[in-house]
Scaffold this motif. Structure first.
Motif, mmCIF file in Angstrom:
data_model
loop_
_atom_site.group_PDB
_atom_site.id
_atom_site.type_symbol
_atom_site.label_atom_id
_atom_site.label_comp_id
_atom_site.label_asym_id
_atom_site.label_seq_id
_atom_site.Cartn_x
_atom_site.Cartn_y
_atom_site.Cartn_z
ATOM 1 N N VAL A 469 0.869 -1.180 0.000
ATOM 2 C CA VAL A 469 0.000 0.000 0.000
ATOM 3 C C VAL A 469 0.905 1.230 0.000
ATOM 4 O O VAL A 469 1.783 1.361 0.850
ATOM 5 N N PRO A 511 0.015 -4.983 3.229
ATOM 6 C CA PRO A 511 -1.376 -4.767 2.821
ATOM 7 C C PRO A 511 -2.383 -4.765 3.967
ATOM 8 O O PRO A 511 -3.440 -4.152 3.838
ATOM 9 N N ALA A 514 -4.077 -1.564 4.838
ATOM 10 C CA ALA A 514 -5.068 -0.912 3.971
ATOM 11 C C ALA A 514 -6.348 -0.613 4.743
ATOM 12 O O ALA A 514 -7.096 0.290 4.395
ATOM 13 N N THR A 515 -6.613 -1.378 5.797
ATOM 14 C CA THR A 515 -7.860 -1.171 6.542
ATOM 15 C C THR A 515 -7.664 -0.292 7.780
ATOM 16 O O THR A 515 -8.582 -0.153 8.583
ATOM 17 N N ALA A 542 -3.389 6.656 2.041
ATOM 18 C CA ALA A 542 -2.822 6.343 3.353
ATOM 19 C C ALA A 542 -1.873 7.454 3.774
ATOM 20 O O ALA A 542 -0.961 7.817 3.033
#
Ligand code: ATP
Ligand code: MG
Length: 561
Positions: A469, A511, A514-515, A542
């Motif tokens: 990311v 990754p 990402a949340t 981000a």
């Protein structure tokens, strides 16, 4: 000394404990009285922790009282920011959010009481004359010619002041104390001034406003505050505080106790100076993560528990001193170390190709989110044949003790495999753009294969190229280049650290990040603690702020300076 109620840990708690033990008070009542003319800073946080902390520890009450007596400088926006900050710090005032302006009617009544008893008079000298008549530290003041006005004349003038018959500065109401007092605060201090200004809460109901000392003392008494805690600069005001209590008919008699302000090295703890930084655009706002404001520290990812811990470690004394930034950061680090999930992120990426890795193969590795906290669970990290490592984890011609990646050398990729550097690829300018490595396919961390136990000297962090990311990462440094701010307001901005913010646009994150939601804090392994920015982090963009490095870097600054 241990931290038990029998041996309170500071002189104020000792006084409170003694007053409860002797029965002087059945319940302790404190207050935090900010003026809503700016955001709260770390010094205020200390005062909040003291006032609310004492109420909690001794089963008492604490008011959050807005000291809103100067409508020209105050606003509802600042009040909201203050309320937010106190709540975020973890304190609850219940129904006790009050305002000095709630008491304007009573405070005005107190002024009338003083006029009637001959203890206050309307003065019609100009502000300059009042200053000149006040005298100096070495010379006594002189009586104003208006000092002998009769109560009847004063009542009439004061009523007309309230009714709006005069312009700002034409008259003031003063206490009649002693123009020759060695304490300048007792030389007939001003109690009320005319200010034809709209007030954020009382609107246009008033055009005269009480001065801080008068409003504050009466508010304390009306709220039955038992211990009125303030900073040392109010020590000289205490005789006035007591004069006001002595000369008015009030429902309670609070006691003022002073303690030293919190000063923090390499930053400023003055609302006025912080406001100057905001207004000049030198920071992005009151909540800029470089600011020592509660909002700034929150955005920086400092947990509220760390600030409470800091306040308690700093303690309460009467001695003026400067606290090291290292102490605040230690509190932040301790708290985050316990609670922040770990993650892999690369701030300055260098590409690594594993030439013997099966083409397009993705292996999902499992890694715990925290080395000690099983309750924080685990996550999967994709391992592939093309990854990124930190540029400074590779050196072509390293010193002897360099245990990271070097030509012909081996290193373990965190939670993954051991790789060996076979080839270095550069662009036309000679800059290294890629490393080609072979991967020991038997060496995966935690697998049953004996090769997984193979020891190499270094372990470095990494992310898979195809899963990473992209992120913007903001690295913050101290606000001031010098330990102490310049004494003169005009000069202090010249002492700002020009390198207080460095932005890494092309950082790469594993990754799972990402949340991340705004406000979530992680330890990026080997790099520090980072928080998803509350304002700018959003789905598809981000943005992380570094809260604090992993180790104390302040000691180093101290020796090189
Ligand atoms: P500043 O000097 O930064 O403008 P202030 O004293 O004018 O702050 P207030 O809103 O009046 O700001 O402060 C509210 C309370 O916080 C007061 O009781 C004050 O004594 C306390 N306080 C302010 N600064 C500090 C500090 N550096 N350390 C401890 N307490 C503080
Ligand atoms: Mg103040």
């Amino acid at each position: 000394m241990t931290d038990t109620p029998e041996t309170p840990r500071d002189f104020i708690r000792q006084i409170v404990a003694a007053d409860l033990a002797s029965g002087k008070h059945g319940q302790v009542v404190t207050r935090f009285p900010p003026e809503p003319n700016g955001y709260l800073h770390v010094g205020h946080a200390k005062s909040i922790c003291l006032n609310f902390g004492i109420a909690l520890e001794f089963g008492g009450l604490c008011y959050l009282r807005m000291d809103d007596t100067n409508p020209l400088r105050e606003s509802a926006h600042f009040e909201e920011a203050i309320v937010d900050a106190v709540r975020w710090l973890g304190f609850d005032w219940g129904p006790r959010l009050t305002h000095a302006s709630d008491y304007f009617e009573q405070i005005h009544g107190c002024a009338i009481q003083l006029i009637e008893s001959g203890k206050a008079y309307v003065d019609s000298l100009s502000p300059e004359e009042i200053r000149a008549y006040r005298g100096t530290l070495t010379e006594p003041g002189r009586d104003s010619p208006c000092r002998t006005r009769s109560p009847a004349e004063n009542l009439d003038l004061f009523a007309r002041m309230r009714a709006g018959a005069f312009a700002d500065g034409e008259h003031v109401l003063r206490a009649k104390i002693d123009m020759a007092s060695p304490n300048i605060n007792l030389r007939d201090p001003v109690l009320y001034r005319i200010r034809k200004a709209h007030h954020q809460r009382t609107g246009d109901a008033w055009c005269i406003y009480p001065m801080y000392d008068f409003a504050h003392t009466i508010s304390d008494a009306l709220e039955h505050i038992t211990h009125s805690l303030c900073t040392l600069e109010f020590e000289d005001h205490r005789p006035l505080y007591e004069w006001i209590l002595d000369n008015l008919d009030l429902p309670s008699r609070p006691r003022q106790i002073e303690f030293s302000r919190l000063n923090l090295a390499y930053t400023v703890t003055s609302k006025r100076r912080l406001a100057a930084l905001v207004e000049s655009g030198e920071v992005s706002g009151w909540d800029d993560p470089r600011m020592p404001t509660v909002a700034g520290m929150r955005r920086r990812g400092y947990p509220p528990a760390a600030l409470r811990d800091f306040a308690s470690r700093v303690g309460v004394t009467k001695k003026d001193h400067q606290i090291e930034m290292g102490l605040l950061e230690t509190c932040v680090r301790d708290e985050l170390n316990r609670n922040a999930p770990r993650a892999l992120a690369v701030l300055d990426p260098l590409k690594v190709v594993l030439h013997n890795w099966p083409e397009d193969h993705v292996e999902w590795l499992t890694a715990p989110n925290h080395p000690e906290r099983g309750d924080l669970g685990e996550r999967s990290i994709p391992f592939t044949g093309e990854i990124y490592i930190e540029r400074d984890d590779f050196m072509e011609d390293p010193p002897r003790k360099f245990h990271r990646l070097k030509p012909g050398g081996e290193v373990r990729l965190r939670h993954g495999y051991i790789v060996r550097c076979d080839e270095v690829i550069r662009d036309e300018s000679g800059q290294v753009v890629e490393i080609r490595c072979s991967c020991d396919l038997e060496s995966r961390s935690g697998s049953d294969n004996p090769a997984s136990q193979r020891k190499v000297k270094g372990t470095i962090h990494w992310v898979s190229a195809s899963h990473a990311v992209q992120a913007e990462v903001r690295l913050y440094d101290r606000l001031l280049a010098t330990e102490r701010a310049e004494a003169r307001d005009e000069d202090f901005r010249a002492g700002l650290n020009p390198a207080s913010l460095a932005v890494r646009e092309g950082a790469l994150l594993e990754p799972a990040l990402a949340t991340a939601a705004p406000g979530d804090v992680y330890q990026f392994e080997r790099l520090g603690y980072f928080v998803a920015d509350r304002k700018d982090h959003a789905p598809g963009r981000a943005v992380f702020n570094r809260s604090v490095t992993l180790r104390d870097t302040w000691a180093k600054i101290g020796t090189s300076a």
